[in-house]
Design a protein around this motif. Sequence first.
Motif, PDB file in Angstrom:
ATOM      1  N   UNK A 118       1.117  -3.687  -1.337  1.00 27.43           N
ATOM      2  CA  UNK A 118       1.929  -3.188  -2.436  1.00 27.43           C
ATOM      3  C   UNK A 118       1.257  -2.051  -3.194  1.00 27.43           C
ATOM      4  N   UNK A 119      -0.017  -1.816  -2.928  1.00 26.66           N
ATOM      5  CA  UNK A 119      -0.717  -0.691  -3.562  1.00 26.66           C
ATOM      6  C   UNK A 119      -0.416   0.625  -2.850  1.00 26.66           C
ATOM      7  N   UNK A 120       0.178   0.549  -1.677  1.00 29.88           N
ATOM      8  CA  UNK A 120       0.555   1.713  -0.879  1.00 29.88           C
ATOM      9  C   UNK A 120       2.032   2.005  -1.143  1.00 29.88           C
ATOM     10  N   UNK A 121       2.316   3.151  -1.749  1.00 31.25           N
ATOM     11  CA  UNK A 121       3.698   3.478  -2.130  1.00 31.25           C
ATOM     12  C   UNK A 121       4.645   3.418  -0.937  1.00 31.25           C
ATOM     13  N   UNK A 122       4.146   3.748   0.246  1.00 37.39           N
ATOM     14  CA  UNK A 122       5.015   3.750   1.428  1.00 37.39           C
ATOM     15  C   UNK A 122       5.366   2.341   1.881  1.00 37.39           C
ATOM     16  N   UNK A 123       4.589   1.338   1.448  1.00 43.17           N
ATOM     17  CA  UNK A 123       4.846  -0.047   1.838  1.00 43.17           C
ATOM     18  C   UNK A 123       5.490  -0.877   0.728  1.00 43.17           C
ATOM     19  N   UNK A 124       5.455  -0.354  -0.497  1.00 47.33           N
ATOM     20  CA  UNK A 124       5.904  -1.131  -1.645  1.00 47.33           C
ATOM     21  C   UNK A 124       7.366  -1.545  -1.545  1.00 47.33           C
ATOM     22  N   UNK A 125       8.261  -0.595  -1.468  1.00 44.94           N
ATOM     23  CA  UNK A 125       9.689  -0.928  -1.442  1.00 44.94           C
ATOM     24  C   UNK A 125      10.083  -1.688  -0.182  1.00 44.94           C
ATOM     25  N   UNK A 126       9.597  -1.282   1.012  1.00 46.67           N
ATOM     26  CA  UNK A 126       9.922  -2.083   2.192  1.00 46.67           C
ATOM     27  C   UNK A 126       9.404  -3.522   2.088  1.00 46.67           C
ATOM     28  N   UNK A 127       8.218  -3.692   1.495  1.00 41.54           N
ATOM     29  CA  UNK A 127       7.669  -5.034   1.360  1.00 41.54           C
ATOM     30  C   UNK A 127       8.491  -5.903   0.436  1.00 41.54           C
ATOM     31  N   UNK A 128       8.878  -5.371  -0.698  1.00 40.72           N
ATOM     32  CA  UNK A 128       9.702  -6.144  -1.634  1.00 40.72           C
ATOM     33  C   UNK A 128      11.067  -6.452  -1.022  1.00 40.72           C
TER      34      UNK A 128
END
Length: 231
Positions: A7-17
Amino acid sequence: MSPLFDLRDESQLLPGLRRARQAIARGELIVIPTDTVYGVAADAFSPEAVQRLLDAKGRGRQQPPPVLVGGVDAMRALVEDVPEPVQRLVDRFWPGGLTIVLPAQASLSWDLGDTEGTVAVRMPDHRLTLELLAETGPLAVSSANLTGEPAAVMADSAMSMLGESVAVYLDGGASATGIASTIVDATSLVGAASERVVRVLREGAISRSELRDVLGDLLEADPESEAGSDA
């Protein structure tokens, strides 16, 4: 292998949530960061999902999970009443490391295990987890570890213990405190109990002295006081 999103990686944040919300909607388990330790979470209103959580940890129904909420309004929807002393605790320690046990709303259609009509609620002090709770609603959450093992303070530690039993792992870095929440039982403050007292079921992130600053004599006597002195 179950996916892990940093979640600290902007590219992974929204897909992760997004994947986490989808997993909860399907009745699956997710691992989430909190301010205390990592938690394994399930839809609180899905008995099958809650049982899946207990099975993943190796726990029985006699150890029901607490419920994480996104705010005081969500708590009020789950409990029979919020007595004034409990409101003081919430004002002082939420969001944060205090879990409060109260009588549950009798009308709720859920099954957290053998709760004896109570629910343990907490609002975590973690921005992204609060954002997730705003989307999913209350989540049944227990520490992300196998029963008897240390609570995970890193996502990869949770993954090494829980593996494929969890559908999605959310990595928020090291837990802020690494100390489990303090749990207090405030059920006697609701209704016509003969003795109104708040009991400490587990000492953790919030100390007894901090609780006494808010509750005064409503907090049970400290263990040292109960034991007395041989001097």
